[in-house]
Design an enzyme around this catalytic site. Sequence first.
Site, short mmCIF file in Angstrom:
data_model
loop_
_atom_site.label_atom_id
_atom_site.label_comp_id
_atom_site.label_asym_id
_atom_site.label_seq_id
_atom_site.Cartn_x
_atom_site.Cartn_y
_atom_site.Cartn_z
N LYS A 220 0.84 -1.27 0.21
CA LYS A 220 -0.01 -0.03 -0.06
C LYS A 220 0.87 1.34 0.02
CE LYS A 220 -3.81 -2.39 0.36
NZ LYS A 220 -5.08 -2.23 -0.51
N ASP A 248 -0.65 -0.25 -4.33
CA ASP A 248 -2.00 0.15 -4.44
C ASP A 248 -2.13 1.50 -3.61
OD1 ASP A 248 -4.63 0.24 -4.19
OD2 ASP A 248 -4.82 -1.63 -3.14
N ASN A 250 -5.22 3.02 -3.37
CA ASN A 250 -6.50 3.01 -2.95
C ASN A 250 -6.95 4.43 -3.19
OD1 ASN A 250 -5.06 0.83 -0.84
ND2 ASN A 250 -7.15 0.40 -1.17
N GLU A 274 -2.14 0.23 -8.55
CA GLU A 274 -3.82 -0.19 -8.43
C GLU A 274 -4.29 1.12 -7.79
OE1 GLU A 274 -5.99 -3.27 -5.59
OE2 GLU A 274 -4.16 -3.82 -6.33
N GLU A 301 -11.85 -2.68 -8.12
CA GLU A 301 -12.32 -3.40 -6.93
C GLU A 301 -13.64 -2.60 -6.49
OE1 GLU A 301 -10.09 -2.30 -2.84
OE2 GLU A 301 -8.57 -2.93 -4.38
N ASP A 324 -14.66 -7.84 -7.57
CA ASP A 324 -14.59 -8.03 -6.33
C ASP A 324 -15.91 -8.87 -6.13
OD1 ASP A 324 -14.13 -6.72 -3.29
OD2 ASP A 324 -16.09 -7.31 -3.58
N HIS A 351 -9.70 -8.66 -6.67
CA HIS A 351 -9.46 -7.94 -5.47
C HIS A 351 -9.94 -9.04 -4.42
CE1 HIS A 351 -11.51 -5.83 -1.93
NE2 HIS A 351 -10.01 -5.33 -1.74
N ALA A 352 -9.32 -9.26 -3.36
CA ALA A 352 -9.57 -10.31 -2.34
C ALA A 352 -9.09 -9.70 -0.90
CB ALA A 352 -9.01 -11.40 -2.65
N GLU A 382 -5.59 -12.14 -5.40
CA GLU A 382 -5.26 -11.39 -4.42
C GLU A 382 -5.16 -12.76 -2.85
OE1 GLU A 382 -4.86 -7.40 -2.06
OE2 GLU A 382 -6.69 -7.86 -3.15
#
Length: 427
Positions: A220, A248, A250, A274, A301, A324, A351-352, A382
């Site tokens: 992240k 990622d 976010n 991401e 996601e 997702d 996405h998980a 993921e």
Amino acid sequence: MSTVTAFETVDVRFETSAMLDGSDAMNPDPDYSAAYLRLTTDAADGHEGHAFVFTIGRGNDIQVAAIDTVARRMIGRHVEETLDDLGGLWRELVHDSQLRWLGPEKGVMHMAIGAVVNALWDLKAKRAGLPLWQLLARMTPEELVSLVDFRYLSDALTPEEALALLRAAQPGRAQREAELLATGYPGYTTTPGWLGYSDDKLRRLAREAVDDGFTQIKLKVGDRLEDDLRRLAIARDEVGPGIRIAIDANQRWDRDQAIEWIRALQPFDLAWVEEPTSPDDILAHAAIARAVAPVPIATGEHGMNRVLFKQLLQAGATAIVQIDATRVAGVNENIAILLLAAKFGVPVCPHAGGVGLCEAVQHFSMFDFVALSGSQEGRMIEYTTHLHEHFVAPVRLERGRYLAPLTPGNGMEMRAESLHDHRMTAW
């Protein structure tokens, strides 16, 4: 003929914020939660349908209330008729004009419809004695296409094109199913990369990920550039040059900020970037993708529906589609998105990161491999280590690969004791 007799919803929450599990630049203190649904019938087989919508804490009660509203409409329905026409049920619920006004086709109500749809797919798979991926992969192309609502998609994907894609993959289905059962499906892990973890914890978990057989990890990013540079240097030093590192953000950055930030991190040989900006901003994603090429952009996601995915693909705004299991309206809409990705030749990496999402979304990747794309190239699921113990059929991995689940159902059923111990009233 059996009928749906009752439903139960539960507000389930886990205090993951205490250890900063799941923390990122936009969500610094998530409490992984599930707005959970159980459908029951009067059939002698005793099978139930289970599903949930993933949230991160506050607002989970609102999601539960939305599921209540939709699930109430299932009471008294004939089970066999309903399960035989899940495409028709999807259209009925999504096109309900009064519920649709709350979207349309997005947000809390759309996800609530997804929970009901997913619970019915769980029931259908259990009745068939098959895991969801296998149930879907053994359906005919015509049956699969009947599940999809092509309204708003026909400028990019027609029913005839979808049929052609599925028919082209038919000859190798049995061979690919055998391969999947023998060797599994590739995964990557986000476990080392949560933003709230210390440098020492990052280093230890990155090393453990490689030891466990993962060939890609994800970090992240997006809070402070100097921190991202330091943490990526630590991760690259720990895993070496042969392991892929994705990042990622976010949704943290504005368009131009994303371009500048990604260019600064590009020397670390990024597998993908991401969610660099707002998940709804197709034009910004496309501009970022052009500016930072050849670094791939990944998103999806938080994609609200199949229409957004269509536009992302049409605009060349994403090189990797991320679906997702609970963000869109259930199995049917995820099949539509997989078909779109196949049409545009873009790999899907779901996405998980969340409670139960590994258990749920693996079925879509495995269906896609067996019955649609026929490929695992550039594709992986993921994985995070959190909360699998609360599920009846937790995911199984060996050397960084998902083993195909064999338990009948969609993988979303939680253990009764976990539902009891972690319902909101127990906090």
